[in-house]
Structure formats: C-alpha cells, structure tokens
Design an enzyme around this catalytic site. Structure first.
Site, PDB file in Angstrom:
ATOM      1  CB  CYS A  60      33.849  32.676  34.697  1.00 19.06           C
ATOM      2  SG  CYS A  60      32.874  33.234  36.106  1.00 19.06           S
ATOM      3  CD1 TRP A  93      36.783  39.191  34.285  1.00 17.08           C
ATOM      4  CD2 TRP A  93      37.437  37.359  33.191  1.00 17.08           C
ATOM      5  NE1 TRP A  93      36.514  38.107  35.091  1.00 17.08           N
ATOM      6  CE2 TRP A  93      36.904  36.962  34.440  1.00 17.08           C
ATOM      7  CE3 TRP A  93      37.898  36.372  32.317  1.00 17.08           C
ATOM      8  CZ2 TRP A  93      36.841  35.635  34.843  1.00 17.08           C
ATOM      9  CZ3 TRP A  93      37.840  35.038  32.718  1.00 17.08           C
ATOM     10  CH2 TRP A  93      37.318  34.681  33.965  1.00 17.08           C
ATOM     11  CB  THR A 127      32.546  39.967  38.328  1.00 14.55           C
ATOM     12  OG1 THR A 127      31.410  40.837  38.313  1.00 14.55           O
ATOM     13  CG2 THR A 127      33.322  40.160  39.624  1.00 14.55           C
ATOM     14  CE1 TYR A 191      36.066  30.218  42.547  1.00 14.39           C
ATOM     15  CE2 TYR A 191      34.008  28.981  42.480  1.00 14.39           C
ATOM     16  CZ  TYR A 191      35.032  29.655  41.827  1.00 14.39           C
ATOM     17  OH  TYR A 191      35.019  29.756  40.460  1.00 14.39           O
TER      18      TYR A 191
END
Length: 323
Positions: A60, A93, A127, A191
């Site tokens: 990430c 995750w 996140t 993005y």
C-alpha cells in the site's frame, strides 16, 4: 489469498472517484498534549516507546510512507512493525505472511480485529497504516498523513542522532503547498484515473495527473530533491507513487501517456531515492502487483498478475548527485 466472490470489493465508482478521507483523528503526542497543527476532535495518546505497533502493508502506498519515515528517523526499536500480506477481501487486511497467519505481537489474523476492539461497529474500510496499542489490541489511529507527521515531531526525543529533519521550519510553508498538489494530483490522481466510472471523468483525471507530473519533471530538473538539497516528507510522499507507476498505474490504472522511465528527471530522482535503503528496501514489486491486480477484481477480473516490468532498471546509475 484471493478473495472469494462474495467478499470481493467494487472499486470503480460511477462518475469520478472521491476518496473517503474520514479517518480516526486520534493523535500520539508528547505527553498527550494538544498539538498546534492537525485534527482537534480526536483523543490524545502519549508517546511511549514499545506501547504501539505500526501495521503497514508494503503493498500500500499510503502505508509505505509510514514504513519509510519510521526507518529514516531510526524508530525501529521504539515503534514495532507488523506487515499484512498484499491481498485482502472487503473485510480486512490479513497477516498472510506471518506463521499461522497471525501477527506475532498482536496475535490477530485480521487487522479488522484491532478496529473492532476499539469500535465494535466501525463503519468504514479497514485501512493501513494503523497504529495499534499492543497491550489492549485497540486501534489508536489510521489517519495516515498525521501518523508520519507525528513520528517526525512528537517522537523527536527517540530519533536516532543523525536522523534527517523531514519538516524543515524554513521550508514548511512551501513544502505543504507542494505536498498538497502531489496528494490531490498525483498520489490520488492515479486512483482518480483507475477508478473512474465513465470516459469523461477518466479523461479529466488523466489530464490533471500528467499536468502535475510535467510540473514535477520541470521542478526536478533544477534540484536534487523536491525542496532542494535535502530529503523531506514531500519526497517520501511522491516516491511511493513513483515506485508503483510503471508496475501498476501505467497499465492497470490506464495512466499511459508515458512511463516513469520516459521522464528523465523523475526517473533519475526515483532511482536516487530507491538507492537509499530506507526507501528501496521497503519496495516489494511482487507484493505491489499482487495487491492491485488481484484485489481490484472489477478492473482486472482474471486476476492475472503481469510478469514485468524489469525490476533491475531500478538499480541502474543515476546522476542526481550533480546537484
């Protein structure tokens, strides 16, 4: 781990992509005091070596920032590091890379567990990066811009003696303007291209991205780093996008006017930073590609991960020391 069909996430949005910037606004500060800059509504936690674990996936770019800053400042023995694997489903995750699929310090399989320990009904995505209190297993904050800011300012007493000043006072005003443009137009710009839901939104995002990259190419034709002759947080924030550009954003996100290797100043700058262990050692191209090409199943439904590009190019000489 490949997500099962019922746990796949949808990333492409109708119209233009709008990033959710609502994070847990808590801060870890010296003596839990209210700092001058940043969020004011969250709780304050005290700086304390060994109390917190930084959870940050190498895949990430937002988490990659925190890994780099932690290394540059010499905080490895002060804030421990847990690294989830590169792929995840829409729940969380996961710690695929650790023995038994559990983080060896927190003892959890999913980062989601730390979020729910603090907020049982946490309504947003799970996140990284995330700071977790080790003893309680509770999420402290996932507010990624302020995590790295506070590692620089609030943990200063624990920096190694030769740690760089990533936020020089005399450069801060200009640096914040540069970082704002990098975030909106480049970090988030790729993005905006990749998750655009229609042609008009994509075309506008594409033009904005390359206008900013052309500006950076020109800027780096006159100085070694973004702010001159020393590395700052601005360089950290740009680097994590550049490191993923040719491997992911050029093809997967359709940012294909040109490759990074075709922009000589940006490419030399990226290799210059990559040659510094605290930058280059954090980059795992296989994890990066697996994350984007597997997780974004609505963009790449086959789940095929490309073999290229040639990673050895990152080790070729640069001439940035001419500055």
């Amino acid at each position: 781990m490949t997500a099962t069909d019922d746990l796949k996430s949808t990333y492409v949005e109708a119209g233009g992509f709008d990033r959710d910037m609502n994070y847990v606004p808590d801060r870890i500060t010296k003596e839990a005091r209210r700092p001058e800059h940043g969020p004011t509504e969250g709780e304050l936690w005290p700086v304390e070596p060994g109390r917190y674990r930084l959870i940050a996936a190498k895949a990430c770019p937002w988490a990659n920032r925190a890994i780099i800053v932690r290394g540059l400042l010499g905080l490895e023995d002060v804030v421990s590091l847990g690294m989830p694997g590169p792929t995840h489903d829409k729940r969380s995750w996961t710690f695929d890379l650790d023995p038994g699929g559990k983080d060896p310090v927190l003892g959890i399989e999913r980062l989601q567990e730390a979020y729910f320990e603090r907020f049982p009904d946490y309504p947003r995505g799970i996140t990284v990066p995330a700071m977790v209190e080790i003893e309680t297993g509770r999420l402290v904050t996932n507010d990624f811009p302020w995590i790295t800011h506070d590692l620089s300012f609030e943990w200063r007493e624990h920096h190694r003696p030769d740690a760089p000043d990533l936020w020089p006072a005399e450069l801060r005003e200009e640096m914040e303007q540069v970082m704002k443009r990098i975030f909106t137009e480049v970090n988030n710009g790729v993005y905006r291209c990749g998750f655009a839901g229609d042609q008009e939104s994509y075309d506008a995002a594409y033009d904005r991205l390359f206008t900013a990259l052309d500006w950076l190419e020109e800027r780096l034709g006159e100085r070694r780093y973004l702010m001159g002759d020393r590395i700052t947080e601005a360089d950290v924030r740009l680097f994590t996008t550049l490191a993923r550009f040719d491997a992911v954003y050029h093809g997967h996100f359709k940012c294909n006017r040109n490759k990074l290797i075709e922009m000589p100043h940006l490419w030399g700058y990226a290799r210059d930073l990559y040659s510094i262990p605290e930058f280059g050692d954090t980059i795992d191209f296989e994890q990066i590609k697996a994350h984007y090409y597997v997780v974004h199943s609505d963009i790449n439904p086959t789940g095929i991960v490309p073999k290229g590009p040639d990673e050895s190019l990152w080790h070729t000489p640069h001439d940035r020391d001419r500055f």
